[in-house]
Enzyme design. Structure first.
Site, PDB file in Angstrom:
ATOM      1  CD  GLU A  97     -23.272   3.048 -69.265  1.00 13.06           C
ATOM      2  OE1 GLU A  97     -22.731   2.345 -69.853  1.00 13.06           O
ATOM      3  OE2 GLU A  97     -23.127   4.382 -68.301  1.00 13.06           O
ATOM      4  CE  LYS A 132     -39.016  -2.055 -65.586  1.00 16.68           C
ATOM      5  NZ  LYS A 132     -38.827  -3.023 -65.980  1.00 16.68           N
ATOM      6  CD  GLU A 156     -24.759  -8.318 -75.415  1.00 17.03           C
ATOM      7  OE1 GLU A 156     -25.563  -7.322 -75.302  1.00 17.03           O
ATOM      8  OE2 GLU A 156     -24.265  -7.624 -74.276  1.00 17.03           O
ATOM      9  CB  CYS A 159     -22.730  -5.047 -70.613  1.00 18.60           C
ATOM     10  SG  CYS A 159     -22.189  -4.596 -69.426  1.00 18.60           S
TER      11      CYS A 159
HETATM   12  P1  NAD Z   1     -33.959  -5.141 -71.296  1.00 17.18           P
HETATM   13  O1  NAD Z   1     -33.173  -3.485 -72.403  1.00 17.18           O
HETATM   14  O2  NAD Z   1     -34.962  -5.844 -72.569  1.00 17.18           O
HETATM   15  O3  NAD Z   1     -34.492  -4.806 -70.200  1.00 17.18           O
HETATM   16  C1  NAD Z   1     -33.774  -3.981 -69.580  1.00 17.18           C
HETATM   17  C2  NAD Z   1     -34.793  -3.080 -68.563  1.00 17.18           C
HETATM   18  O4  NAD Z   1     -35.519  -2.404 -69.388  1.00 17.18           O
HETATM   19  C3  NAD Z   1     -36.130  -4.170 -67.850  1.00 17.18           C
HETATM   20  O5  NAD Z   1     -36.302  -3.404 -66.881  1.00 17.18           O
HETATM   21  C4  NAD Z   1     -36.995  -3.904 -68.700  1.00 17.18           C
HETATM   22  O6  NAD Z   1     -38.215  -4.266 -68.773  1.00 17.18           O
HETATM   23  C5  NAD Z   1     -37.468  -2.447 -69.298  1.00 17.18           C
HETATM   24  N1  NAD Z   1     -37.640  -2.547 -70.449  1.00 17.18           N
HETATM   25  C6  NAD Z   1     -37.903  -3.089 -71.219  1.00 17.18           C
HETATM   26  N2  NAD Z   1     -38.941  -2.800 -72.801  1.00 17.18           N
HETATM   27  C7  NAD Z   1     -38.806  -1.581 -72.641  1.00 17.18           C
HETATM   28  C8  NAD Z   1     -39.071  -0.326 -72.707  1.00 17.18           C
HETATM   29  N3  NAD Z   1     -39.707  -0.055 -74.233  1.00 17.18           N
HETATM   30  N4  NAD Z   1     -39.173   1.166 -72.442  1.00 17.18           N
HETATM   31  C9  NAD Z   1     -38.479   1.218 -71.197  1.00 17.18           C
HETATM   32  N5  NAD Z   1     -37.797   0.246 -70.559  1.00 17.18           N
HETATM   33  C10 NAD Z   1     -37.673  -0.668 -70.908  1.00 17.18           C
HETATM   34  O7  NAD Z   1     -32.599  -5.919 -71.791  1.00 17.18           O
HETATM   35  P2  NAD Z   1     -32.273  -7.318 -70.465  1.00 17.18           P
HETATM   36  O8  NAD Z   1     -32.855  -8.443 -71.177  1.00 17.18           O
HETATM   37  O9  NAD Z   1     -32.901  -6.929 -69.128  1.00 17.18           O
HETATM   38  O10 NAD Z   1     -30.615  -7.016 -70.111  1.00 17.18           O
HETATM   39  C11 NAD Z   1     -29.597  -7.161 -70.892  1.00 17.18           C
HETATM   40  C12 NAD Z   1     -29.087  -6.037 -71.928  1.00 17.18           C
HETATM   41  O11 NAD Z   1     -28.656  -5.061 -70.782  1.00 17.18           O
HETATM   42  C13 NAD Z   1     -27.724  -7.069 -73.065  1.00 17.18           C
HETATM   43  O12 NAD Z   1     -27.801  -6.815 -73.625  1.00 17.18           O
HETATM   44  C14 NAD Z   1     -26.271  -6.168 -72.357  1.00 17.18           C
HETATM   45  O13 NAD Z   1     -25.401  -6.253 -72.317  1.00 17.18           O
HETATM   46  C15 NAD Z   1     -27.186  -4.737 -71.250  1.00 17.18           C
HETATM   47  N6  NAD Z   1     -26.696  -4.379 -70.038  1.00 17.18           N
HETATM   48  C16 NAD Z   1     -25.825  -2.796 -70.710  1.00 17.18           C
HETATM   49  C17 NAD Z   1     -25.121  -2.814 -69.380  1.00 17.18           C
HETATM   50  C18 NAD Z   1     -23.784  -2.071 -69.534  1.00 17.18           C
HETATM   51  O14 NAD Z   1     -23.447  -1.247 -68.420  1.00 17.18           O
HETATM   52  N7  NAD Z   1     -23.741  -1.323 -71.070  1.00 17.18           N
HETATM   53  C19 NAD Z   1     -25.056  -3.744 -68.085  1.00 17.18           C
HETATM   54  C20 NAD Z   1     -26.129  -4.305 -68.029  1.00 17.18           C
HETATM   55  C21 NAD Z   1     -26.658  -4.853 -68.720  1.00 17.18           C
END
Ligand code: NAD
Length: 515
Positions: free
Chosen positions: A295, A221, A426, A329
């Protein structure tokens, strides 16, 4: 070409004041100003061709090897964040689509993929890797259009690294019994994988390649603001002749992700995204026998000692926080600099930042592209305003922001204390918080004073200090005299609120094996 000779302007005051809006995108890249008496050099536009990629008006879900609309016909728009133009309408998967995709993945797992010898699975992964290389330019342009990242980053980092992950894990597919997880490690079944928007194709590769090599099938997804390269990757899977159902791609928003995570047919959940959603997923999965890797976010310390070579450290600081607009991240978003060299480091950093070019992501000279979405821009604005309100000093180089699209000038806060929100939360944008320290012990204490623990950087001339610091720092990845280096053979993951489990390397296989 290229001045690199811009004026250092710490006196220019607050970033908001210097970050004017108004240029059209073609002429948007902010031109660094020349120093008095020096010639003014201008970059000629060097746009990558948008024509190398053809974007369909509508995209379906990729289920059981074919593209199809959502069962209830719902769609959403994906937008170019540099111009706010809609790029395409994309299917929004509902519960019926999740059922269909998980069903297809289960059938493919039981009938084809799990029984297939690892050496045969490897051939498909190699084919996908080669296709990614052959179509690299197309992928890079599409990624920059959908995400807003500079083409030089999608071209030189995202796409090559995605291909490298498929190559690397293809090599493991027939050697799983030698990976150190016992003589007969078994796959888990159907993996439900949810990824964010900051490295759309690369995160898809991080998830799919180890899962497939280990013999699992996948339902992926992608994030709702960046679905297009995952759908092009689905086309590559078709092209590679991957058996139907081995990889399925469901586009949609958080509700689609949530439906996938809680689906009883999913035996493994892999999530990359925010800590908030990660905690929600952990609660959903608790009490089931699903295996979970998370992650999540980070607030890394990039630590500069007084014996570090200043110019190299400055390059590392810039790469640490301004690469990919800070949507990283593991970004080095907290600069910890030894007090005796703080002034010179900040002065050189500001001088270097004045040479960065912000603008059209498809221009090969662009250093800073667009913020991925209005929502993310609002979050960056909110936190930077909080930084000012709490008393930190804000600075940005002179920088003209394009009239349309989502943009934020590179920003540095000095006078930051550990209790400030900009030192704790963050921001996920091109914003650096500068703190100082006097002794290595103080540097460790400040670096570890965070609920996160994903990464850290150390800049020093002394190898012994690097090793001592690395032992003290609570972070999954520690770079020494470099930053933001990635390799498929190297494990990546966090402590505390940065999540658990590792991706990459041999460790990344364990997340997809019954070990
Ligand atoms: P997000 O958590 O809002 O969304 C990430 C994904 O999860 C999207 O595909 C979203 O549609 C989905 N999602 C949202 N709500 C959900 C739910 N309730 N259940 C299941 N899926 C759901 O994050 P974002 O804003 O897209 O990404 C940014 C964040 O990701 C930052 O905090 C960043 O640090 C983190 N990140 C971490 C890593 C790592 O490897 N640790 C890598 C990249 C990004």
């Amino acid at each position: 070409m290229g001045s690199g000779k811009a004026r250092s302007s710490p006196a220019s005051g607050r970033g908001g004041a210097t970050a004017d809006r108004g240029a059209a995108l073609g002429e948007s890249a902010s031109e660094p100003a020349a120093r008095p008496g020096e010639p003014i050099w201008h970059y000629a536009p060097a746009p990558e061709s948008r024509d190398v990629v053809s974007i369909e008006p509508e995209y379906g879900l990729f289920v059981a090897g074919t593209f199809r609309p959502a069962a209830d016909g719902r769609t959403f728009a994906t937008v170019n964040p540099a111009t706010e133009e809609p790029l395409a309408q994309v299917a929004a998967a509902g519960q019926a689509d999740v059922d269909a995709a998980v069903g297809a993945a289960r059938a493919a797992y039981e009938q084809v993929w799990q029984p297939m010898p690892g050496s045969e699975r490897a051939k498909y992964l190699y084919r996908i890797a080669r296709q990614l290389q052959e179509r690299a330019r197309e992928f890079a342009v599409l990624e920059s259009l959908d995400n807003g990242k500079p083409i030089k980053e999608s071209r030189d980092v995202d796409i090559p690294l995605a291909a490298a992950h498929f190559f690397y894990y293809a090599g493991w597919a027939d050697k799983l019994e030698y990976a150190g997880y016992g003589p007969d490690p078994r796959p888990l079944g159907v993996a439900g994988q949810v990824i964010p928007w900051n490295f759309p194709l690369l995160m898809a590769a991080w998830k799919l390649a180890p899962a497939l090599a280990a013999g699992n099938t996948c339902v992926l997804k992608p994030a709702e603001t960046t679905p297009l390269t995952a759908l092009l990757l689905a086309e590559v899977c078709q092209q590679a002749g991957l058996p139907p159902g081995v990889v399925n791609v469901l586009t949609g928003a958080g509700d689609t992700g949530a439906a996938l995570v809680r689906h009883p047919g999913v035996t493994k959940v892999a999530f990359t995204g925010s800590t908030e959603v990660g905690k929600e997923i952990a609660r959903t999965v608790a009490g089931t026998d699903k295996k979970l890797t998370l992650e999540l976010g980070g607030k890394a310390a990039n630590i500069v000692f007084d014996d570090a070579p200043v110019e190299q450290a400055v390059e590392g600081i810039v790469n640490g926080i301004f690469f990919n607009q800070g949507h990283v991240c593991c970004a080095g978003s907290r600069l910890l600099v030894q007090e005796s060299v703080a002034d010179i480091v900040v002065e050189r950093l500001q001088r270097r930042l004045a040479t960065l070019r912000l603008g059209d992501p498809l221009d090969k000279n662009t250093d800073i592209g667009a913020i991925n979405s209005r929502q993310q821009l609002d979050k960056i604005n909110e936190l930077t305003q909080a930084g000012e309100a709490e008393g930190a000093q804000r600075w940005s180089p002179p920088c003209q922001l394009p009239a349309k699209g989502y943009w934020f000038a590179p920003t540095v806060f000095t006078g930051v204390s550990q209790s400030h929100r900009i030192a704790r939360e963050e921001i996920f944008g091109p914003v650096l918080s500068v703190l100082t320290f006097r002794t290595p012990d103080e540097a460790v204490a400040k670096a570890n004073n965070t609920p996160y623990g994903l990464s850290a950087g150390i800049w020093t001339d002394k190898g012994s200090r690097i090793l001592w610091m690395a032992q003290q720092l609570r972070a999954g990845v520690i770079w020494a005299n470099t930053y933001n280096r990635f390799d498929p053979a190297s494990p990546f993951g966090g402590y505390q609120e940065s999540g658990y489990g590792r991706e990459g390397g041999r460790h990344g296989l364990a997340a997809y094996l019954n070990v």
